[in-house]
Design a protein around this motif. Structure first.
Motif, PDB file in Angstrom:
ATOM      1  N   ALA A 190       0.841  -1.208   0.000  1.00  0.00           N
ATOM      2  CA  ALA A 190       0.000   0.000   0.000  1.00  0.00           C
ATOM      3  C   ALA A 190       0.874   1.255   0.000  1.00  0.00           C
ATOM      4  N   CYS A 241       0.981   4.070  -2.953  1.00  0.00           N
ATOM      5  CA  CYS A 241       0.818   5.506  -2.670  1.00  0.00           C
ATOM      6  C   CYS A 241       2.006   6.298  -3.207  1.00  0.00           C
ATOM      7  N   TYR A 299      -3.877   5.377   3.404  1.00  0.00           N
ATOM      8  CA  TYR A 299      -3.783   4.609   2.155  1.00  0.00           C
ATOM      9  C   TYR A 299      -5.109   4.697   1.408  1.00  0.00           C
TER      10      TYR A 299
END
Length: 141
Positions: A11, A15, A30
């Motif tokens: 995650a 990002c 997230y």
């Protein structure tokens, strides 16, 4: 717990791929960044055809500031195992693995596009992939 930890790692990478300056840390940050880039992620499904299962591990992300149930269960078990051991279920594990699979497909995109349909156990039924410079939402019937 290891699967949820891997979801956390991927995650962060997703990002950073969306915004190299991202400081996302934690499931809700997230969620904000990933949903902003992939608003249909909550619809993503993973099929487990051998057992007739359809998993939607990110379905809770349809609502802002909402963690997936499997994520909450993982944290409950991690931090208060004696009180929440009953949440260490196969259902939560399968959803965590499905979530990881979807994020791996999302992160690696074109690099694994030819590999995704070959899995006989977990099949990502719908996901986002990067083709060229564009992100595409894919659905396999």
């Amino acid at each position: 717990m290891t699967t949820a930890a891997e979801v956390d790692v991927i995650a962060k990478l997703i990002c950073k791929g969306i915004d190299p300056q991202s400081r996302a840390k934690g499931i809700q940050s997230y969620q904000r960044e990933i949903v902003a880039e992939f608003p249909a992620i909550y619809k993503a499904k993973v099929l487990v055809p051998r057992f007739g299962l359809t998993l939607k591990p990110w379905s809770n992300w349809e609502t802002e500031n909402t963690s997936p149930l499997w994520w909450k269960a993982n944290n409950n078990v991690k931090h208060q195992r004696s009180e929440f051991f009953h949440e260490a279920t196969l259902k939560n594990l399968l959803n965590a693995v499905a979530a990881l699979l979807l994020f791996l497909v999302l992160y690696y995109g074109e690099e694994i596009k030819d590999l995704a349909p070959k899995s006989a156990l977990f099949v990502p039924n719908s996901f986002c992939v990067k083709i060229g410079g564009d992100w595409m939402y894919m659905h396999m019937s």
